[in-house]
Design a protein around this motif. Structure first.
Motif, PDB file in Angstrom:
ATOM      1  N   GLN A  57       0.821  -1.207   0.000  1.00 23.39           N
ATOM      2  CA  GLN A  57       0.000   0.000   0.000  1.00 23.39           C
ATOM      3  C   GLN A  57       0.856   1.258   0.000  1.00 23.39           C
ATOM      4  N   ILE A  58       1.916   1.221  -0.826  1.00 28.92           N
ATOM      5  CA  ILE A  58       2.819   2.359  -0.958  1.00 28.92           C
ATOM      6  C   ILE A  58       2.394   3.168  -2.184  1.00 28.92           C
ATOM      7  N   GLY A  59       2.339   4.476  -2.043  1.00 24.30           N
ATOM      8  CA  GLY A  59       1.892   5.337  -3.125  1.00 24.30           C
ATOM      9  C   GLY A  59       0.580   5.995  -2.757  1.00 24.30           C
ATOM     10  N   TYR A  60      -0.208   6.336  -3.777  1.00 25.20           N
ATOM     11  CA  TYR A  60      -1.506   6.949  -3.485  1.00 25.20           C
ATOM     12  C   TYR A  60      -2.621   5.956  -3.795  1.00 25.20           C
ATOM     13  N   LYS A  61      -3.687   6.038  -3.017  1.00 27.67           N
ATOM     14  CA  LYS A  61      -4.821   5.152  -3.227  1.00 27.67           C
ATOM     15  C   LYS A  61      -5.652   5.684  -4.387  1.00 27.67           C
ATOM     16  N   SER A  62      -5.798   4.852  -5.399  1.00 34.66           N
ATOM     17  CA  SER A  62      -6.475   5.294  -6.611  1.00 34.66           C
ATOM     18  C   SER A  62      -7.976   5.492  -6.384  1.00 34.66           C
ATOM     19  N   PRO A  63      -8.510   6.663  -6.746  1.00 28.75           N
ATOM     20  CA  PRO A  63      -9.958   6.897  -6.624  1.00 28.75           C
ATOM     21  C   PRO A  63     -10.729   6.447  -7.857  1.00 28.75           C
ATOM     22  N   TYR A  64      -9.990   5.902  -8.848  1.00 27.71           N
ATOM     23  CA  TYR A  64     -10.618   5.578 -10.128  1.00 27.71           C
ATOM     24  C   TYR A  64     -11.036   4.107 -10.202  1.00 27.71           C
ATOM     25  N   ARG A  65     -11.945   3.839 -11.145  1.00 32.06           N
ATOM     26  CA  ARG A  65     -12.292   2.471 -11.511  1.00 32.06           C
ATOM     27  C   ARG A  65     -12.298   2.418 -13.038  1.00 32.06           C
ATOM     28  N   HIS A  66     -11.236   1.854 -13.603  1.00 35.67           N
ATOM     29  CA  HIS A  66     -11.061   1.869 -15.051  1.00 35.67           C
ATOM     30  C   HIS A  66     -11.939   0.816 -15.721  1.00 35.67           C
ATOM     31  N   VAL A  67     -12.440   1.138 -16.892  1.00 37.92           N
ATOM     32  CA  VAL A  67     -13.274   0.196 -17.640  1.00 37.92           C
ATOM     33  C   VAL A  67     -12.478  -0.545 -18.715  1.00 37.92           C
ATOM     34  N   ASP A  68     -11.270  -0.064 -19.033  1.00 34.34           N
ATOM     35  CA  ASP A  68     -10.466  -0.674 -20.099  1.00 34.34           C
ATOM     36  C   ASP A  68      -9.297  -1.497 -19.564  1.00 34.34           C
TER      37      ASP A  68
END
Length: 321
Positions: free
Chosen positions: A70-81
């Motif tokens: 869990q290093i870095g930033y937590k992604s707020p996205y949910r990619h469809v591709d």
């Protein structure tokens, strides 16, 4: 004529004395806990004090990647591709460990081996930079020989930088979020390897389906700065096959090349996706310089296959695929 006979006899005695023994290669597994620190400000390239000057404060277990911890930033996205990474990190990351190098490694060539990194790996011993490697599909093998002293403890600091090192297309399969993800870390085997100063640096195999043989090409490194002589024992085995060939080697240069064709016989089986018959080539290099004797082993696997261009298809062993 008499002197020539004596020289040949002495050479035969020398070759006979270099019998196979326990392999002289030594390895130390480096998996486990390493000190760790991210570097989003990229101190290595800036004017501030780089990380290898200090003891890193955090820890990470290797082999592994930053996503796992869990290093870095937590992604707020949910990619469809593509799949969505929960945590993303792109930039330099530093890994550090104090390692005691065995005293019995004196006189050997010492390498730091990483089976898989992503993308650029840079290595420091104490505060001296050793090398930078940016291979993306093969192991990184850093030569520490001139930077470490057997019997002493050195601080090994590694910087892994997973930013784009070249202006390549963002969709290339070796470095993209759309296939293996743009991870940072070290995976697979990670170890110190110590070999005798005369060793097989590279071995390439070229099968010949028509002749039922394989050509073995060797590159031998000689770090002794002395003339060496000896023999290479090449063994091909697998699928009930066992063939051995002995070849004399020697020279006074830092590098020697050798190419030898090994006949496998009519019973050698071909390789394809339905019959993945594999063979193993092992080269045992037995050499010496005066009273010193050296040994090194290197092996690789191969399949008997021939890829060619047909009229409308690619041909594998003459069959359209």
């Amino acid at each position: 004529m008499k002197n020539r006979f004596i020289k040949l006899l002495l050479a035969a005695v020398f070759l006979g004395s270099l019998s196979p023994a326990a392999a002289q290669t030594r390895e130390v597994d480096l998996s486990g806990e390493w000190r760790f620190q991210t570097d989003v400000m990229d101190f290595r390239r800036g004017s501030l004090s780089p990380r290898y000057n200090h003891q890193l404060q955090e820890t990470i277990t290797l082999p592994g990647i930053t996503d796992d911890y869990q290093i870095g930033y937590k992604s707020p996205y949910r990619h469809v591709d593509r799949l969505t990474r929960v945590y993303e990190y792109m930039g330099p990351a530093w890994y550090q460990r104090d390692i005691e190098f065995p005293a019995e490694w004196k006189g050997k060539c010492i390498f730091l081996y990483f089976e898989r990194t992503h993308w650029l790996s840079s290595v420091w011993v104490d505060t001296k930079e050793v090398s930078r490697l940016d291979y993306i599909s093969v192991p990184h093998n850093h030569d520490l020989t001139d930077f470490v002293t057997p019997g002493k403890t050195h601080r090994i600091t590694v910087c892994i930088d997973n930013r784009f090192q070249y202006n390549t297309h963002k969709w290339n399969h070796a470095h993209t979020e759309f296939t293996q993800i743009n991870w940072n870390g070290i995976l697979g085997e990670m170890k110190l390897v110590a070999v005798d100063p005369v060793y097989v640096d590279d071995m390439q195999l070229y099968p010949d389906v028509a002749k039922k043989s394989v050509e073995v090409r060797l590159k031998i490194d000689n770090r002794t700065k002395k003339p060496f002589e000896g023999k290479a024992l090449i063994t091909v085995s697998g699928n009930g096959l066992h063939v051995t060939k002995e070849i004399p080697v020697g020279g006074d240069a830092e590098e020697a090349g050798l190419a030898e064709t090994v006949a496998l016989g009519r019973e050698a089986k071909l390789w394809d996706e339905f019959n993945p018959n594999l063979y193993t080539v092992e080269c045992t290099l037995l050499t010496g310089t005066g009273k010193e004797t050296f040994e090194h082993k290197k092996s690789a696997t191969f399949g008997m296959r021939e890829v060619a261009q047909g009229r409308n298809h690619i041909l594998l062993n003459g069959r359209p695929v």
